[in-house]
Design an enzyme around this catalytic site. Structure first.
Site, mmCIF file in Angstrom:
data_model
loop_
_atom_site.group_PDB
_atom_site.id
_atom_site.type_symbol
_atom_site.label_atom_id
_atom_site.label_comp_id
_atom_site.label_asym_id
_atom_site.label_seq_id
_atom_site.Cartn_x
_atom_site.Cartn_y
_atom_site.Cartn_z
ATOM 1 N N GLY A 137 0.806 -1.044 -0.017
ATOM 2 C CA GLY A 137 -0.170 -0.084 -0.105
ATOM 3 C C GLY A 137 0.682 1.311 0.050
ATOM 4 N N CYS A 138 0.459 2.238 0.899
ATOM 5 C CA CYS A 138 1.143 3.270 0.845
ATOM 6 C C CYS A 138 2.526 3.425 1.392
ATOM 7 C CB CYS A 138 0.253 4.361 1.663
ATOM 8 S SG CYS A 138 -1.331 4.563 1.107
#
Length: 379
Positions: A137-138
């Protein structure tokens, strides 16, 4: 030590402002019992506008997972090459100089990865190593920099390329109406970014140390539920408070390097939301302006997932305030809950680069191969 050079970033042409986002929420969720709370949370993100790969009318429709993934692939192939070429130009490198491509994305799926298509169509060598990262993800922006750094350390003189391709709008789910989902609908944006790491030479951040930290028992705080309709984003209400357990990890890594994490010259961190940045200011005891690059990314583009740290680092470049030996930190935060952290010092390469070097994987362990730059008349 590898040098993280100037990134290249591109955002799509379709724009949605915070005012439009709020109006849509009022229209689409007029009967939602917590609409007022959702509107307040969206306003408090500090996001002023976001960029989307489709007009908002198309974004709101859900043609199915297959159609969305086909759109992801076509948009990636249309937008990634130009950004990669700019990033390589910034680093004074060519595709043939790259020994590793780290491709990060959590908003679509391809197998083989886009890296195979890039190698076949953009002039990269057939022995270029590929490292797709899809499930961080981030945090993947920070992880990509760290894995590229590891590669350049293992093969001295080698160069690496990091590519982030995030089309968060393609993950919009009209049936998800929880507060976390409504907040996400007003927070995430789309972007493509790339950055090269030079094994020798270059201007930028000379990477000296990296590390990772996982907060125990937080796997379900940020997650995807994969269903017939695609990726359904799950966001726990405890996520904004994650800097309390993660800030000590940043301090510890800096201390291992003989640095004080609260006394560095520049900071590039993932801007998941304003609370993340505000808390990190408090826990590291640094002024709010220390995270001005991350705040600017959040304000102008929203949370662009793994591309945030690359865009924020580019803003640091653009400010032109860096001086040689300035000490800095890059950190990406994401599912796990995970932090990926880099430490390094600013270097300026003032010498011309008539010779380019790379270490092919087939010659690992041997001296770097010197490649004459045919475009340089001095050679």
């Amino acid at each position: 030590m590898a040098t993280l050079c100037r990134p290249a970033v591109s955002v799509p042409e379709h724009i949605i402002t915070v005012a439009q986002t709020l109006d849509l929420a009022r229209t689409l969720h007029a009967d939602h019992p917590q609409l007022a709370l959702a509107l307040r949370l969206i306003e408090n993100t500090g996001v002023r506008k976001r960029h989307l790969v489709q007009p908002i009318e198309e974004t709101l429709r859900h043609p199915g997972l297959r159609a969305r993934n086909l759109r992801y692939e076509s948009e990636a192939k249309a937008r990634v090459p130009e950004v990669v070429r700019r990033a390589l130009d910034h680093a004074e490198l060519r595709p043939a100089d790259i020994g590793l491509i780290v491709y990060v994305s959590c908003t679509g799926f391809m197998m083989p990865s886009l890296t195979a298509w890039m190698i076949n169509t953009m002039g990269f060598r057939s022995d270029t190593r590929q490292m797709p990262i899809a499930q961080l993800g981030c945090a993947a922006g920070g992880a990509a920099i760290n894995r590229a750094h590891d590669f350049c350390t293992a093969y001295p003189g080698a160069n690496a390329l990091v590519v982030s391709c995030e089309f968060c709008s393609l993950c919009y789910q009209p049936t998800d109406i929880g507060i976390g989902s409504l907040l996400s609908n007003g927070l995430f944006g789309d972007a493509v970014a790339a950055v090269a790491l030079r094994g020798t030479g270059g201007t930028g951040m000379s990477l000296e140390r990296n590390g990772s930290h996982l907060v125990p028992d937080t796997e379900d705080w940020i997650a995807y539920s994969v269903r017939e309709t695609g990726f359904h984003f799950l966001l726990d209400k405890r996520v904004p408070g994650t800097m309390e357990p993660l800030a000590p990890a940043l301090k510890e890594l800096a201390a291992q390097h003989g640095w004080d994490a609260g006394q560095l010259d520049f900071y590039v961190v993932h801007a998941g939301g304003p609370r993340i940045l505000d808390d990190l200011c408090r826990f590291l005891d640094v002024p709010p302006e220390a995270f001005r690059f991350s705040r600017a990314t959040l304000t102008e583009y929203g949370n662009i997932a793994s591309a945030v740290v690359l865009d924020a680092f580019g803003r640091f470049f653009d400010e032109g305030s860096a001086v040689d030996s300035a000490r800095g930190l890059i950190a990406g935060f994401g599912p796990g809950i995970t932090a990926e952290i880099s430490l390094g010092s600013w270097v300026t390469d003032t010498a011309p680069a008539p010779v380019r070097t790379f270490l092919s994987p087939v010659t690992a362990g041997l001296p770097a191969v010197a490649v004459l730059d045919e475009e340089c008349p001095a050679v």
